[in-house]
Enzyme design. Structure first.
Site, PDB file in Angstrom:
ATOM      1  N   LYS A 184       0.851  -1.192   0.000  1.00 15.32           N
ATOM      2  CA  LYS A 184       0.000   0.000   0.000  1.00 15.32           C
ATOM      3  C   LYS A 184       0.887   1.242   0.000  1.00 15.32           C
ATOM      4  CE  LYS A 184      -1.925   2.671   3.089  1.00 15.32           C
ATOM      5  NZ  LYS A 184      -1.808   3.939   2.330  1.00 15.32           N
ATOM      6  N   GLU A 259      10.457   0.690   9.589  1.00 12.22           N
ATOM      7  CA  GLU A 259      11.432   1.735   9.215  1.00 12.22           C
ATOM      8  C   GLU A 259      10.763   3.067   9.523  1.00 12.22           C
ATOM      9  OE1 GLU A 259      14.436   1.319   8.088  1.00 12.22           O
ATOM     10  OE2 GLU A 259      14.428  -0.803   7.577  1.00 12.22           O
ATOM     11  N   GLU A 392      10.830  15.427  14.510  1.00  9.54           N
ATOM     12  CA  GLU A 392      11.056  15.333  13.071  1.00  9.54           C
ATOM     13  C   GLU A 392      10.185  16.371  12.369  1.00  9.54           C
ATOM     14  OE1 GLU A 392       9.726  11.712  11.065  1.00  9.54           O
ATOM     15  OE2 GLU A 392      11.598  11.692   9.950  1.00  9.54           O
TER      16      GLU A 392
END
Ligand code: NAD
Length: 504
Positions: A184, A259, A392
């Site tokens: 996906k 990840e 982040e």
């Protein structure tokens, strides 16, 4: 700019690729792929619903017996053809990747597409190295050996920042090892993942081995992760979503590969080549408009070089040219969406309350006003525990902080929850060696920041996740090992049966 293929025609049948065919989704909900450089719609398509996920998993399941039974040599040959088809279609891939992501064509052409072709060639070779450990008599009554086998149907989920490379990193090792897969991609950027699967079909990889479902994370994504016929989930994306994926995967006891996000430190010691560090910091923080999980985000500069580094990085950032991704003179494209641009801008606006914006910190106007552009931004004087240093941002924003001792520089580099990548800048072998040993990250560069290789593993430490993409390590993760043990005695009463039958 068009290279001759019309996206609307190419995907007229839909944006799901199941069992070797493009199909429409059945969720009843539609999504517009938007060119972030202009805000214009590129393609409107129907998102996948849970029925589409079920159909894709069923297709992958049906293809598994045949594909896993093919010899390594047969799989390798098909994948070499796949690499060749990808190379032949390089211009189409680069065009579509730049169109959906807004990344400069020179980046798609020189980095994303050749990296993908090289990955395909690497895993075509790896397919022939499906090896177990040596066979031997570990006790004299038995011979043991280890078989390495495919696992089954893999469910993978990818982000929008490098859609083609992420599809390659997920699909190629899985398929080389004999698995079948349902991927996906992010809803914003499905085009090149669909083209990748079509290219595999053209190369002769059987229908159902590679399936793409394009749907929302919460609906199609979670359904794929929780699907009882999916044996492994391989996810690349943010740490927040990764935690949710882990919860859902755990309920069905799946193998898990995560990840996740990064906040890479860039540590400049006082003996470093300043010019090299400045160029490395600007290129390493701005690559893909800063939407790179390994991008340089926190520069720690030893005090004697600090002022010069801040001055020179700001000056060099100001020379970077924002513009139309398809123009040869463009260095930096827009962010992926206006929402992402606004998110980045909000980080910078909050930082003005506690730090100094040295350059950038605004969206350009004029011709670029309709795109999701943001100027390269350097922030100084932020505290180590502040949001811009710890979170982040995923945009063209670099934060710079000074340090005094080597101990302090390394401690600061390790002081976030993340551990994906880092770099150390020095001409001193001992300093470099110490930094590579002590910085907790899945990759540490010395005097460079960003390059990756098909042969080398990519993956995180700490909250950046676990599992590796690319390299032989990734190939192994898509396999399971089986201990096979033969009796060598050919007697009915084995020695160890004494534990049951005693002295009878
Ligand atoms: P994201 O986490 O928002 O989404 C990633 C994918 O997960 C998308 O396909 C999304 O649709 C899907 N998703 C969302 N919610 C889901 C759910 N509940 N269940 C299942 N799937 C769901 O990330 P993003 O914004 O697309 O990408 C940026 C992030 O990806 C950054 O954090 C970046 O660091 C990370 N990233 C990491 C690597 C790496 O190798 N470690 C590489 C690239 C990007």
């Amino acid at each position: 700019m068009s290279n001759g293929f019309a996206v609307q025609d190419r995907f007229a049948e839909g944006a799901q690729y199941i069992g070797g065919k493009l199909l429409p989704g059945t969720s009843g909900r539609h999504h517009d792929i938007v060119n972030p450089a202009t805000g214009a719609s590129v393609l409107r398509y129907e998102l996948a619903g849970t029925d589409d996920v079920d159909a894709a998993v069923a297709a992958a399941r049906a293809a598994f017996p045949g594909w896993s039974a093919a010899t390594p040599g047969e799989r390798s040959e098909a994948m070499h053809r796949f690499a060749a088809v990808l190379a032949e279609q390089a211009d189409d891939f680069a065009y579509a990747e730049s169109l959906q992501c807004g990344k400069p064509l020179k980046l798609s052409t020189e980095f994303d597409v050749p990296g993908t072709v090289d990955n395909a060639a690497f895993f075509a070779g790896a397919a022939r190295h499906l090896e177990g450990k040596a066979a031997a008599e570990y006790d004299s009554d038995h011979t043991s050996y280890v078989r390495r086998e495919a696992i089954g149907v893999v469910g993978s989920i990818a982000p929008w920042n490098y859609p083609l490379q992420m599809a390659a990193w997920k699909i190629l090792p899985a398929v080389a090892a004999g698995n079948t897969i349902v991927l996906k991609p992010a809803e914003l950027t499905p085009l090149t993942s669909l083209m990748f699967a079509q290219a595999a079909t053209e190369a002769g990889i059987p229908d159902g081995v590679i399936n793409i479902i394009t749907g929302a994370g919460k609906e199609a994504g979670e359904h794929l992760v929780g699907h009882p016929d999916v044996v492994m989930t391989s996810f690349t994306g943010s740490t927040a979503v990764g935690k949710r994926v882990a919860e859902v995967a755990t309920a069905t006891v799946k193998r898990l590969h995560l990840e996740l996000g990064g906040k890479a430190p860039f540590v400049v010691f006082d003996d470093a080549d300043l010019e090299a560090a400045v160029h490395g910091a600007v290129a390493g923080s701005l690559i893909n408009t800063g939407q790179d999980c390994t991008a340089a985000t926190r520069a720690y500069v030893q005090r004697p070089l600090y002022d010069a580094f801040v001055r020179d990085v700001a000056a060099l950032m100001e020379t970077v040219r924002l513009g139309d991704p398809f123009a040869a003179t463009t260095d930096l494209g827009p962010l992926i969406s206006h929402a992402q641009r606004d998110r980045v801008a909000a980080f910078v606006e909050r930082a003005r309350g506690y730090a100094r914006v040295v350059t950038g910190g605004e969206a350009p106007g004029g011709e670029l006003a309709d795109g999701a552009y943001y100027r390269p931004t350097l922030i100084a004087d932020a505290a180590q525990d502040s949001e811009v240093v710890q979170s982040e941002i995923f945009g063209p924003v670099l934060v710079v902080l000074p340090f005094d001792t080597d101990d302090e520089g390394i401690a600061l580099a390790n002081d976030t929850p993340y551990g994906l990548a880092a770099s150390a800048w020095t001409r001193d072998l001992y300093r470099a060696n110490r930094a590579t040993r002590e910085i907790q990250a899945g990759c540490v560069w010395v005097n460079d920041h960003i390059p990756i290789l098909s042969e080398m593993p990519h993956g995180g430490y700490k909250a950046s996740g676990f599992g590796k993409d690319m390299s032989a390590y990734s190939f192994e993760e898509y396999t399971q090992v089986k201990h096979v043990m033969y009796d060598n005695t050919a007697v009915a009463r084995k020695d160890w049966h004494r534990t049951i039958f005693g002295d009878r």
